[in-house]
Write a protein that holds these residues in place. Structure first.
Motif, PDB file in Angstrom:
ATOM      1  N   GLU A 132       2.684   0.723  -0.104  1.00 20.12           N
ATOM      2  CA  GLU A 132       3.896   1.529  -0.155  1.00 20.12           C
ATOM      3  C   GLU A 132       3.606   3.030  -0.101  1.00 20.12           C
ATOM      4  O   GLU A 132       4.515   3.842  -0.251  1.00 20.12           O
ATOM      5  CB  GLU A 132       4.702   1.172  -1.407  1.00 20.12           C
ATOM      6  N   ARG A 133       2.342   3.409   0.114  1.00 18.53           N
ATOM      7  CA  ARG A 133       1.968   4.822   0.216  1.00 18.53           C
ATOM      8  C   ARG A 133       1.198   5.063   1.510  1.00 18.53           C
ATOM      9  O   ARG A 133       0.098   4.531   1.693  1.00 18.53           O
ATOM     10  CB  ARG A 133       1.120   5.273  -0.967  1.00 18.53           C
ATOM     11  N   GLU A 213       3.186  -7.230   4.324  1.00 16.92           N
ATOM     12  CA  GLU A 213       3.317  -6.861   2.919  1.00 16.92           C
ATOM     13  C   GLU A 213       2.158  -6.010   2.437  1.00 16.92           C
ATOM     14  O   GLU A 213       2.307  -5.205   1.514  1.00 16.92           O
ATOM     15  CB  GLU A 213       3.402  -8.123   2.044  1.00 16.92           C
ATOM     16  N   HIS A 217       1.419  -0.071   7.809  1.00 15.89           N
ATOM     17  CA  HIS A 217       1.107   1.038   8.716  1.00 15.89           C
ATOM     18  C   HIS A 217       0.111   0.629   9.797  1.00 15.89           C
ATOM     19  O   HIS A 217       0.113   1.194  10.885  1.00 15.89           O
ATOM     20  CB  HIS A 217       0.561   2.228   7.925  1.00 15.89           C
ATOM     21  N   LYS A 248      11.130  -4.666   3.165  1.00 19.54           N
ATOM     22  CA  LYS A 248      11.196  -3.475   2.321  1.00 19.54           C
ATOM     23  C   LYS A 248      10.026  -2.536   2.614  1.00 19.54           C
ATOM     24  O   LYS A 248      10.219  -1.315   2.786  1.00 19.54           O
ATOM     25  CB  LYS A 248      11.170  -3.890   0.846  1.00 19.54           C
ATOM     26  N   ARG A 249       8.824  -3.078   2.691  1.00 17.73           N
ATOM     27  CA  ARG A 249       7.651  -2.233   2.898  1.00 17.73           C
ATOM     28  C   ARG A 249       7.577  -1.697   4.324  1.00 17.73           C
ATOM     29  O   ARG A 249       7.079  -0.591   4.548  1.00 17.73           O
ATOM     30  CB  ARG A 249       6.388  -3.003   2.513  1.00 17.73           C
ATOM     31  N   ARG A 251      10.250  -0.904   6.098  1.00 18.15           N
ATOM     32  CA  ARG A 251      11.215   0.198   6.130  1.00 18.15           C
ATOM     33  C   ARG A 251      10.641   1.451   5.477  1.00 18.15           C
ATOM     34  O   ARG A 251      10.813   2.569   5.968  1.00 18.15           O
ATOM     35  CB  ARG A 251      12.509  -0.235   5.438  1.00 18.15           C
ATOM     36  N   GLN A 252       9.938   1.271   4.358  1.00 14.15           N
ATOM     37  CA  GLN A 252       9.293   2.403   3.715  1.00 14.15           C
ATOM     38  C   GLN A 252       8.257   3.032   4.635  1.00 14.15           C
ATOM     39  O   GLN A 252       8.185   4.267   4.760  1.00 14.15           O
ATOM     40  CB  GLN A 252       8.623   1.958   2.414  1.00 14.15           C
ATOM     41  N   ALA A 253       7.462   2.190   5.278  1.00 17.19           N
ATOM     42  CA  ALA A 253       6.399   2.682   6.152  1.00 17.19           C
ATOM     43  C   ALA A 253       6.964   3.475   7.323  1.00 17.19           C
ATOM     44  O   ALA A 253       6.415   4.523   7.709  1.00 17.19           O
ATOM     45  CB  ALA A 253       5.555   1.511   6.650  1.00 17.19           C
ATOM     46  N   LYS A 255       9.815   5.140   7.457  1.00 10.07           N
ATOM     47  CA  LYS A 255      10.320   6.425   6.952  1.00 10.07           C
ATOM     48  C   LYS A 255       9.171   7.381   6.658  1.00 10.07           C
ATOM     49  O   LYS A 255       9.251   8.583   6.959  1.00 10.07           O
ATOM     50  CB  LYS A 255      11.150   6.200   5.694  1.00 10.07           C
ATOM     51  N   GLN A 256       8.084   6.867   6.086  1.00 12.01           N
ATOM     52  CA  GLN A 256       6.941   7.715   5.777  1.00 12.01           C
ATOM     53  C   GLN A 256       6.283   8.243   7.051  1.00 12.01           C
ATOM     54  O   GLN A 256       5.905   9.418   7.124  1.00 12.01           O
ATOM     55  CB  GLN A 256       5.924   6.926   4.943  1.00 12.01           C
ATOM     56  N   ARG A 259       8.381  10.952   8.433  1.00 13.84           N
ATOM     57  CA  ARG A 259       8.283  12.172   7.619  1.00 13.84           C
ATOM     58  C   ARG A 259       7.047  12.991   7.991  1.00 13.84           C
ATOM     59  O   ARG A 259       7.097  14.228   7.997  1.00 13.84           O
ATOM     60  CB  ARG A 259       8.249  11.798   6.133  1.00 13.84           C
TER      61      ARG A 259
END
Length: 549
Positions: A132-133, A213, A217, A248-249, A251-253, A255-256, A259
């Protein structure tokens, strides 16, 4: 972001992580979460805070560590200690032991073949980074291959590197990846698309889910490299809605990456642009077939269409489209980083690299593994998985899911590669591997997979819609000791008809479990037969079978 800024971020993140004396990596993939890993992670975080150790001890949610049979798993760095079956009650003892000796009763032996016999490329970061980072991924070299590709290579060179690597599609049939990329690159169209097929539908398979999961990236970077190579600007990840954590992960990836300028316009300050969106599938097995998947993304019903034309020339919205599965894209960054020669040196002459498998069934150790192509089935089942517990004897291994075949004990020394498995009447498939012991009835196994194919048939073509129904009826009749020798003959004939005349891969490969069990376990069919007889008024044993509409 520029390549220099990426390098600087990587250095800063590594230095930040090195500032901790201890890092406790808690597996937060679906398997460990289902057995209480989230509670363990929260307990460790609270205990470290109460002990005043927040400045020297990092608690990190990590991806799949592979040994699902021993979860929840917690890995301690830099001590290289792995704890298994960790519960909330074990948390105080683990924290107390940080500056002393490990907790003996929780130790997992990492010298066993399950860990030592693997060769990790796709899974090299799984269990080692926080999925998630994005900073964790960058710290281990993430997005460097993309930087090199965009600033040092032209698209043709990228395609040629994939060709030279010998990478073949990891979704099933093993089509040469570089050849597919080259076809899309040469195709003409105002727009081109890249699609990641994450519609993993085989019973017992969870490879793609675990990769998404654990290292999302890695897949995004592979897709972006592919898009540059073929000239695409838009990508889609088609993932089934039953994978909420992976979604979920992802979608986070996304967006990151946006960014940091690793998706969108002018990636790495170059003219190249690429954006990835997610499309959710409702769980139809047929949507794993590429033309049905395309129809679903377009908003239609997921039905396959005849080929040619192939998606490489006429795909999403009629445009050239590159479709690869999760594991295929997850290999790309490593190939561009280490070189085609490095990748092609692993595996066999025609099956290069490694393959990720999900091991399921009555095994001493089960979970997710990655092994070099060419390893034998025996090594996987008896060395890596530790064989069957409680004195049970091995009977068969099913590879390739509903499209695959059942391989008996006498072929355990077969090399795991595309050609060798095909000769046995099985396929590599996406990587599901289900082991069966002596208690399994192979007629029932074939009946189970045929019921799956029958239920999942989209119904568009008659051979699949009616043929799978009729084969299931015959299998059910034989299993219940009501079948005759003529039923067995009809079953074999139907297998050939369905294989030769079905529209898409679902119907064409649906007979594989039946054919393979007939080939290797025919005695189990014959043992359940009754004497020949006439059932229907016409004398046809199928006369009483109700045809599906």
């Amino acid at each position: 972001m520029t390549p220099d800024e990426l390098s600087q971020l990587s250095v800063e993140e590594r230095e930040r992580q090195q500032g901790f004396e201890h890092c406790l990596n808690v597996c937060t993939a679906a398997s460990c979460l289902s057995s209480g890993a989230e509670e363990v992670k929260k307990g460790l975080t609270t205990a470290v805070k109460e002990k005043g150790l927040r400045e020297k001890c990092r608690i990190r949610g990590a991806g799949c560590m592979g040994l699902c049979s021993s979860g929840p798993l917690v890995a301690l760095d830099p001590e290289d200690v792995l704890y298994q079956h960790v519960g909330v009650d074990d948390v105080p003892e683990i924290v107390e032991s940080l500056d002393t000796q490990p907790v003996p009763r929780l130790l997992c032996d990492t010298t066993i073949p399950f860990f030592q016999r693997q060769k990790k490329i796709v899974l090299e970061n799984s269990g080692r980074i926080d999925p998630e980072r994005i900073e964790d991924y960058i710290a281990v070299g993430g997005y460097r291959s993309l930087a090199r590709v965009l600033t040092e290579m032209d698209p043709d060179e990228v395609v040629q590197e994939i060709v030279n690597s010998g990478l073949r599609g990891r979704g099933g049939a093993g089509y040469p990846t570089g050849l597919k990329w080259g076809t899309v690159a040469k195709a003409t169209g105002a727009e081109k698309y890249v699609i990641c097929n994450a519609d993993e539908g085989d019973p017992g398979a969870f490879m793609d889910r675990a990769v998404l999961e654990s290292d999302p990236h890695r897949v995004l970077e592979g897709m972006t490299i592919a898009a540059y190579a073929v000239g695409a600007t838009q990508g889609y990840i088609y993932v089934r809605a039953e994978y909420p954590l992976a979604i979920k992960r992802l979608r986070q990836a996304i967006k990151q990456a946006q960014r940091l300028g690793l998706q969108g316009d002018r990636i790495y300050e170059t003219p190249f642009r690429f954006t990835v969106d997610i499309r959710l599938g409702a769980g139809a097995f047929v949507c794993g077939e590429e033309t049905a998947l395309i129809a679903s993304i377009e908003g239609g019903r997921g039905l396959p269409r005849p080929r040619p034309p192939y998606p490489a020339n006429h795909g999403l919205w009629g445009c050239p489209t590159l479709i690869n599965n999760v594991e295929t894209f997850a290999n790309v960054a490593a190939i561009l980083r280490e070189g085609a020669g490095w990748f092609s040196s692993i595996g066999t002459e025609k099956s290069k690299g490694t393959k990720v498998f999900s091991l399921a069934g009555p095994l001493s150790r089960y979970g997710l593994i990655e092994v070099p192509m060419g390893i034998s089935l025996r090594e996987i089942v008896f060395d890596i998985a530790g064989g069957l517990p409680d004195g049970k004897s091995f009977k068969a291994v099913q590879t390739g899911g509903p499209s695959g075949g059942c391989i008996p004990a006498r072929h355990l020394d077969t090399s795991v590669d595309y050609e060798s498995l095909r000769e046995l009447g099985a396929i590599m498939g996406s990587g599901g591997m289900i082991v069966m012991d002596e208690s399994s009835n192979m007629v029932d196994v074939a009946r189970f997979f045929m019921e799956f194919c029958m239920t999942e048939s989209c119904g568009k073509c008659v051979p699949c819609r009616v043929g799978t129904y009729q084969m299931h009826t015959l299998l059910d009749r034989i299993y219940n000791r009501q079948g005759t020798k003529r039923d067995l003959e009809l079953l074999s004939e139907l297998c050939e008809v369905v294989r030769e005349t079905s529209l898409c891969g679902l119907g064409q490969t649906a007979p594989n479990p039946v054919n393979s069990t007939l080939r290797y376990f025919r005695d189990e069919y014959e043992e359940r037969l009754v004497s020949d007889g006439v059932r229907g008024p016409s004398g046809d044993p199928l006369a009483q079978v109700e045809m599906t509409p």
